[in-house]
Write a protein that holds these residues in place. Structure first.
Motif, PDB file in Angstrom:
ATOM      1  N   TYR A 222      -2.784  91.182  -7.626  1.00  0.00           N
ATOM      2  CA  TYR A 222      -3.384  91.940  -6.513  1.00  0.00           C
ATOM      3  C   TYR A 222      -2.514  93.173  -6.207  1.00  0.00           C
ATOM      4  O   TYR A 222      -1.435  93.046  -5.611  1.00  0.00           O
ATOM      5  CB  TYR A 222      -3.483  91.062  -5.257  1.00  0.00           C
ATOM      6  CG  TYR A 222      -4.447  89.918  -5.408  1.00  0.00           C
ATOM      7  CD1 TYR A 222      -5.774  90.037  -5.005  1.00  0.00           C
ATOM      8  CD2 TYR A 222      -4.041  88.699  -5.964  1.00  0.00           C
ATOM      9  CE1 TYR A 222      -6.674  88.981  -5.139  1.00  0.00           C
ATOM     10  CE2 TYR A 222      -4.937  87.640  -6.111  1.00  0.00           C
ATOM     11  CZ  TYR A 222      -6.235  87.791  -5.698  1.00  0.00           C
ATOM     12  OH  TYR A 222      -7.115  86.742  -5.839  1.00  0.00           O
ATOM     13  N   PRO A 223      -2.982  94.374  -6.582  1.00  0.00           N
ATOM     14  CA  PRO A 223      -2.160  95.580  -6.397  1.00  0.00           C
ATOM     15  C   PRO A 223      -1.774  95.834  -4.938  1.00  0.00           C
ATOM     16  O   PRO A 223      -0.685  96.339  -4.667  1.00  0.00           O
ATOM     17  CB  PRO A 223      -3.056  96.720  -6.912  1.00  0.00           C
ATOM     18  CG  PRO A 223      -4.151  96.074  -7.662  1.00  0.00           C
ATOM     19  CD  PRO A 223      -4.269  94.662  -7.216  1.00  0.00           C
ATOM     20  N   SER A 224      -2.618  95.416  -3.994  1.00  0.00           N
ATOM     21  CA  SER A 224      -2.346  95.756  -2.587  1.00  0.00           C
ATOM     22  C   SER A 224      -1.096  95.065  -2.034  1.00  0.00           C
ATOM     23  O   SER A 224      -0.527  95.521  -1.051  1.00  0.00           O
ATOM     24  CB  SER A 224      -3.550  95.396  -1.724  1.00  0.00           C
ATOM     25  OG  SER A 224      -3.769  94.004  -1.769  1.00  0.00           O
ATOM     26  N   ILE A 225      -0.664  93.960  -2.663  1.00  0.00           N
ATOM     27  CA  ILE A 225       0.511  93.234  -2.141  1.00  0.00           C
ATOM     28  C   ILE A 225       1.644  93.163  -3.163  1.00  0.00           C
ATOM     29  O   ILE A 225       2.717  92.646  -2.859  1.00  0.00           O
ATOM     30  CB  ILE A 225       0.139  91.789  -1.709  1.00  0.00           C
ATOM     31  CG1 ILE A 225      -0.533  91.043  -2.869  1.00  0.00           C
ATOM     32  CG2 ILE A 225      -0.746  91.781  -0.466  1.00  0.00           C
ATOM     33  CD1 ILE A 225      -0.538  89.547  -2.688  1.00  0.00           C
ATOM     34  N   ARG A 226       1.397  93.699  -4.372  1.00  0.00           N
ATOM     35  CA  ARG A 226       2.336  93.470  -5.484  1.00  0.00           C
ATOM     36  C   ARG A 226       3.765  93.889  -5.156  1.00  0.00           C
ATOM     37  O   ARG A 226       4.721  93.273  -5.627  1.00  0.00           O
ATOM     38  CB  ARG A 226       1.831  94.211  -6.726  1.00  0.00           C
ATOM     39  CG  ARG A 226       2.543  93.807  -7.986  1.00  0.00           C
ATOM     40  CD  ARG A 226       1.921  94.467  -9.204  1.00  0.00           C
ATOM     41  NE  ARG A 226       0.545  94.085  -9.397  1.00  0.00           N
ATOM     42  CZ  ARG A 226      -0.422  94.904  -9.842  1.00  0.00           C
ATOM     43  NH1 ARG A 226      -0.145  96.154 -10.158  1.00  0.00           N
ATOM     44  NH2 ARG A 226      -1.655  94.480  -9.978  1.00  0.00           N
ATOM     45  N   GLU A 227       3.915  94.912  -4.364  1.00  0.00           N
ATOM     46  CA  GLU A 227       5.245  95.439  -4.056  1.00  0.00           C
ATOM     47  C   GLU A 227       6.106  94.482  -3.236  1.00  0.00           C
ATOM     48  O   GLU A 227       7.263  94.767  -2.939  1.00  0.00           O
ATOM     49  CB  GLU A 227       5.127  96.796  -3.348  1.00  0.00           C
ATOM     50  CG  GLU A 227       5.025  97.945  -4.334  1.00  0.00           C
ATOM     51  CD  GLU A 227       6.081  97.866  -5.443  1.00  0.00           C
ATOM     52  OE1 GLU A 227       7.277  97.806  -5.117  1.00  0.00           O
ATOM     53  OE2 GLU A 227       5.707  97.801  -6.638  1.00  0.00           O
ATOM     54  N   ARG A 228       5.511  93.344  -2.806  1.00  0.00           N
ATOM     55  CA  ARG A 228       6.343  92.362  -2.075  1.00  0.00           C
ATOM     56  C   ARG A 228       6.179  90.952  -2.629  1.00  0.00           C
ATOM     57  O   ARG A 228       6.515  89.980  -1.970  1.00  0.00           O
ATOM     58  CB  ARG A 228       6.077  92.431  -0.576  1.00  0.00           C
ATOM     59  CG  ARG A 228       4.633  92.343  -0.193  1.00  0.00           C
ATOM     60  CD  ARG A 228       4.428  92.942   1.200  1.00  0.00           C
ATOM     61  NE  ARG A 228       3.040  93.182   1.479  1.00  0.00           N
ATOM     62  CZ  ARG A 228       2.272  92.379   2.192  1.00  0.00           C
ATOM     63  NH1 ARG A 228       2.774  91.286   2.711  1.00  0.00           N
ATOM     64  NH2 ARG A 228       1.006  92.675   2.401  1.00  0.00           N
ATOM     65  N   VAL A 229       5.666  90.873  -3.867  1.00  0.00           N
ATOM     66  CA  VAL A 229       5.535  89.556  -4.510  1.00  0.00           C
ATOM     67  C   VAL A 229       6.729  89.307  -5.431  1.00  0.00           C
ATOM     68  O   VAL A 229       7.100  90.161  -6.235  1.00  0.00           O
ATOM     69  CB  VAL A 229       4.227  89.471  -5.340  1.00  0.00           C
ATOM     70  CG1 VAL A 229       4.200  88.191  -6.168  1.00  0.00           C
ATOM     71  CG2 VAL A 229       3.009  89.543  -4.437  1.00  0.00           C
ATOM     72  N   ILE A 230       7.307  88.120  -5.297  1.00  0.00           N
ATOM     73  CA  ILE A 230       8.357  87.659  -6.224  1.00  0.00           C
ATOM     74  C   ILE A 230       7.705  86.553  -7.053  1.00  0.00           C
ATOM     75  O   ILE A 230       7.226  85.563  -6.487  1.00  0.00           O
ATOM     76  CB  ILE A 230       9.556  87.067  -5.451  1.00  0.00           C
ATOM     77  CG1 ILE A 230      10.132  88.092  -4.482  1.00  0.00           C
ATOM     78  CG2 ILE A 230      10.617  86.531  -6.417  1.00  0.00           C
ATOM     79  CD1 ILE A 230      10.909  87.476  -3.322  1.00  0.00           C
TER      80      ILE A 230
END
Ligand code: PLP
Length: 392
Positions: A222-230
């Motif tokens: 999901y690109p909308s949340i990827r920047e905070r997924v580990i």
């Protein structure tokens, strides 16, 4: 000696305690069938063992970069692209000794007194243990049998407060074998978009262990949340490599340096020859993984049918991982009581559902990472033990 206060908050993974108790009973001459630990019984595929052996002979005896060998991080990035459909920068991949270090690093980055962290319950026990260890408050995401042990996205989102720092999700799940569906994930992600400060730890260690044509839905897609997924993943389960200790995290660019610093402060780097073997696991032939999954699928059917034939037990069909999680409330026993009884009276090692959190009461976890012969023997012994106890 005066120990630090926070140590009193540290929990444990009772699978290791039950394993130790089972081994002690075996040593004392008792015949024990062990369905307690989540460790596949297959030998690690020969090409992987050979790659590790050769790496030692070839001189891989030294420290590697803290984040791991570049060629292995590249292979992980390629694997992520193939399986999650997302291009990953190898610079954001960190190889670690097993699945657990990524969990430890992520929870220690966000947990502190006053913070809240959401985690699945019943779920892998180390989440709750580490959250408490950091001084944060563990907030359970309830997984219910009625919904195939998946979660209700609205109920999860309703638990987010201004103190929520991180949410932990695990699909396919330990101990339930539950798999989160795309429709539920879509709804959860739509809600998470409204909470941009909440980090997401996605434990995907069983992501290649799915049955009945189920597809893995990674939060990373999901690109909308990827920047905070580990992403937490590793080699232990898929390649039957639990004792090699090899795993990886894919970190947001904003966190990778902190993760690397934690690695330098703890492990320095993972074992060099093991990393070479791990690369072979990803880029080499995959036929053994397919064979293992076929065997797990057969065992799954046998164990679920067998559990459902035991008076007082009912078991939903797990969609992933290698655990069956029968409801035992109708036996009249508490979960822990039955765990102890089965070990001592029937010689069967399994785990109480409460080993995975308070919401595991009323359930037992059977690991079917064992031979069909052992599974059949365990089922017969459990049935016999309950009949002797008068359960109808
Ligand atoms: N995450 C989950 C959900 C697990 O079940 C396990 C192991 O059982 C791990 C992480 C840890 O894996 P490892 O043994 O590679 O540290």
């Amino acid at each position: 000696m005066k120990l630090a206060q926070r140590l009193s908050n540290l929990g444990t993974e009772s699978a290791f305690e039950v394993l130790a108790r089972a081994k002690a009973l075996q040593k004392a001459g008792k015949n024990i069938v062990n369905l307690g630990i989540g460790s596949p019984d297959f030998r690690t595929p020969a090409n992987i063992v050979e790659a590790g052996r050769k790496a030692l002979a070839d001189g891989y005896h030294f420290y590697t970069p803290a984040k791991g060998l570049p060629e292995l991080r590249e292979a992980v990035a390629q694997d992520c692209l193939a399986r999650r459909g997302v291009a990953v920068d190898p610079e954001n991949v960190m190889i670690v000794p097993g699945g657990k270090p990524t969990m430890y690093f992520a929870i220690s980055m966000f947990g502190e007194s006053g913070a809240e962290i959401l985690y699945p319950n019943p779920g892998f026990p180390i989440y709750e243990s580490l959250i408490k260890y950091t001084g944060a408050t563990p907030v359970p995401i309830e997984l219910r049998e009625e919904s195939g042990f998946s979660f209700n996205p609205d109920a999860v989102l309703a638990k987010i407060t201004p103190r929520t720092r991180m949410i932990i999700l695990n699909t396919p799940a330990n101990p339930t074998g539950g798999v989160v569906r795309k429709a539920e994930m879509d709804r959860l992600v739509a809600g998470l978009e409204k909470h941009p400060d909440v980090a997401i730890l996605s434990d995907e260690i069983y992501s290649r262990m799915l049955y009945d044509g189920e597809q893995h839905v990674s939060l990373y897609s999901y690109p909308s949340i990827r920047e905070r997924v580990i992403i937490l993943d590793g080699w232990s389960k898929t390649f039957s490599m639990t004792g090699w200790r090899l795993g990886y995290g894919v970190w947001p660019a904003s966190l990778i340096q902190t993760a690397e610093r934690l690695q330098i402060n703890s492990n320095s780097c993972p074992s060099a020859p093991v990393q070479v073997a791990g690369r072979e696991a990803l880029v080499g032939p995959q036929g053994d993984v397919d064979k293992m999954m076929k065997a797990f699928d057969e065992r799954r059917r046998v164990i679920v049918a067998g559990l459902n034939a035991i008076p007082g037990f009912s078991c939903v069909m797990p969609k992933g991982a290698f655990y069956a999680f029968p409801n035992i409330t109708k036996t009249g026993f508490k979960s822990k009581e039955l765990e102890v009884k089965l070990l001592h009276d029937a010689g069967v090692a399994i785990l109480s559902g409460t080993a995975f959190g308070a919401l595991g009461e009323g359930y037992l976890r059977f690991s079917y990472a064992a031979s069909l012969e052992d599974i059949r023997e365990a089922l017969a012994r459990v049935k016999n033990c309950l009949a002797t106890a008068g359960v109808k």
